[in-house]
Design an enzyme around this catalytic site. Structure first.
Site, mmCIF file in Angstrom:
data_model
loop_
_atom_site.group_PDB
_atom_site.id
_atom_site.type_symbol
_atom_site.label_atom_id
_atom_site.label_comp_id
_atom_site.label_asym_id
_atom_site.label_seq_id
_atom_site.Cartn_x
_atom_site.Cartn_y
_atom_site.Cartn_z
ATOM 1 N N ASP A 92 0.837 -1.353 0.179
ATOM 2 C CA ASP A 92 0.043 0.059 0.003
ATOM 3 C C ASP A 92 0.878 1.270 0.020
ATOM 4 O O ASP A 92 1.980 1.282 0.443
ATOM 5 C CB ASP A 92 -0.842 -0.036 1.203
ATOM 6 C CG ASP A 92 -2.060 0.747 1.015
ATOM 7 O OD1 ASP A 92 -2.366 1.204 -0.167
ATOM 8 O OD2 ASP A 92 -2.650 1.266 2.016
ATOM 9 N N ASN A 143 -11.119 -2.425 -5.107
ATOM 10 C CA ASN A 143 -10.318 -1.665 -5.871
ATOM 11 C C ASN A 143 -11.037 -1.374 -7.383
ATOM 12 O O ASN A 143 -10.505 -0.459 -8.133
ATOM 13 C CB ASN A 143 -8.836 -1.845 -6.545
ATOM 14 C CG ASN A 143 -7.886 -1.968 -5.075
ATOM 15 O OD1 ASN A 143 -6.813 -2.629 -5.006
ATOM 16 N ND2 ASN A 143 -8.272 -0.792 -4.092
HETATM 17 C C1 IPE Z 1 -5.284 -2.675 -0.054
HETATM 18 O O1 IPE Z 1 -5.164 -1.295 -0.231
HETATM 19 C C2 IPE Z 1 -5.455 -3.276 -1.278
HETATM 20 C C3 IPE Z 1 -4.051 -3.541 -1.996
HETATM 21 C C4 IPE Z 1 -2.882 -3.290 -1.819
HETATM 22 C C5 IPE Z 1 -4.097 -4.062 -3.470
HETATM 23 P P1 IPE Z 1 -6.451 -0.223 -0.488
HETATM 24 O O2 IPE Z 1 -5.421 1.197 -0.458
HETATM 25 O O3 IPE Z 1 -7.087 -0.592 -1.510
HETATM 26 O O4 IPE Z 1 -6.893 -0.323 1.198
HETATM 27 P P2 IPE Z 1 -7.618 0.812 2.091
HETATM 28 O O5 IPE Z 1 -8.371 1.530 1.097
HETATM 29 O O6 IPE Z 1 -6.445 1.805 2.565
HETATM 30 O O7 IPE Z 1 -8.245 -0.060 3.306
HETATM 31 C C1 IPE Z 2 -1.794 0.472 -3.360
HETATM 32 O O1 IPE Z 2 -1.522 1.777 -3.370
HETATM 33 C C2 IPE Z 2 -1.776 -0.199 -4.729
HETATM 34 C C3 IPE Z 2 -3.309 -0.593 -4.847
HETATM 35 C C4 IPE Z 2 -4.462 -0.432 -4.094
HETATM 36 C C5 IPE Z 2 -3.578 -1.120 -6.214
HETATM 37 P P1 IPE Z 2 -2.619 2.698 -3.305
HETATM 38 O O2 IPE Z 2 -2.976 3.158 -4.813
HETATM 39 O O3 IPE Z 2 -3.569 1.972 -2.618
HETATM 40 O O4 IPE Z 2 -1.818 3.932 -2.678
HETATM 41 P P2 IPE Z 2 -2.414 4.919 -1.438
HETATM 42 O O5 IPE Z 2 -3.022 3.923 -0.474
HETATM 43 O O6 IPE Z 2 -3.787 5.804 -2.440
HETATM 44 O O7 IPE Z 2 -1.565 5.825 -1.408
HETATM 45 MG MG MG Z 3 -4.206 2.409 -0.633
#
Ligand code: IPE
Ligand code: IPE
Ligand code: MG
Length: 250
Positions: A29, A77
């Site tokens: 993340d 997502n």
């Molecule tokens: C978790 O991250 C999913 C992945 C790393 C693929 P998210 O960014 O989607 O999760 P939340 O929204 O912080 O819970």
């Molecule tokens: C994790 O990074 C990757 C996916 C969930 C696909 P994020 O896209 O959630 O990045 P933040 O949490 O918005 O920084």
């Molecule tokens: Mg995230």
């Protein structure tokens, strides 16, 4: 990328590593924030995140971790803006293609985990093809959680069990943990020993809800694109110091 075999296995005792987890799962993340902090579009964070995947895979391999499971895209997502989802899918296809030779050379088995039928057909075909071609690789297993949700996985398992009961093939009293597990996406995957989450969020975000019952947690403020060899080794070092009791006394 430099050759992994030239680098050889790592000297664990010199690194202070006393125990190597068999299965490490990672919630990758913080890509979006990494990019935003630099005034870049979010997709640049996802691109930088792909480099972190390579670093972590190589380190896990050299440490002797036998299963690495990466949360790359959740069921939730799909609800992100269409533009971001499209770019993520493009990146995914690119990397599934570009990493194949290296993974085959290393003897790494690749598999997808999730409601993969929701993926664009081109990606699903590439993924299935690579799964088949790498299926007898035995040095390490790399699992990508894609279009994955832990609740969705358990609901699917419950539905399959209910269908067996309705068809008269299963008695409710015969449903136990082992039988439930057989209906998860990848029944043969051992439970994670160590769960890493980057970017400092103190939550599991629907990842492997059944499988992480007794995983040790390592949560770091580091954003995923900045995560590398040293911190992966640090997580494994800390894992070795944990006293895993599984609800028992010692
Ligand atoms: C978790 O991250 C999913 C992945 C790393 C693929 P998210 O960014 O989607 O999760 P939340 O929204 O912080 O819970
Ligand atoms: C994790 O990074 C990757 C996916 C969930 C696909 P994020 O896209 O959630 O990045 P933040 O949490 O918005 O920084
Ligand atoms: Mg995230």
């Amino acid at each position: 990328m430099s050759s992994w075999s030239e680098e050889g296995p790592l000297d664990l005792s010199a690194m202070g590593i006393t125990q190597v987890p068999r299965h490490v799962a990672v919630i990758m993340d913080g890509n979006g924030r990494w990019a935003t902090h630099r005034g870049l579009p979010r997709v640049m964070g996802h691109k930088a995140g792909a480099d972190a995947v390579r670093r972590v895979l190589r380190t896990a391999y050299r440490l002797g971790v036998s299963h690495l499971t990466l949360y790359a895209f959740s069921e939730q997502n799909w609800g992100r803006p269409q533009e971001e989802v499209t770019r993520l899918m493009e990146l995914l296809l690119h990397h599934i293609r570009s990493e194949q030779v290296e993974l085959m050379e290393r003897g790494i088995r690749f598999q997808g985990m999730g409601s993969l039928e929701r993926l664009p057909p081109e990606i699903l075909a590439e993924l299935r093809d690579f799964e088949a071609r790498s299926s007898s690789n035995a040095d390490m297993t790399l699992t990508l959680a894609l279009s994955y949700g832990g609740r969705e996985e358990m609901v699917r398992a419950a539905r399959q069990l209910a269908e067996e009961v309705a068809a008269g093939r299963l008695r409710p009293e015969d449903i136990n943990e082992e039988r439930f597990k057989q209906h998860l996406y990848l029944p043969a995957l051992p439970d994670p020993d160590l769960l890493i989450r980057t970017s400092g969020e103190l939550r599991v975000s629907n990842f492997l809800l059944w499988q992480i019952a007794y995983a040790e947690l390592y949560i770091t403020e580091t954003l995923w694109p900045d995560f590398g060899e040293e911190e992966f080794a640090e997580a494994v070092r800390q894992y070795g110091r944990r006293d895993r009791r599984f609800g028992l006394t010692r």
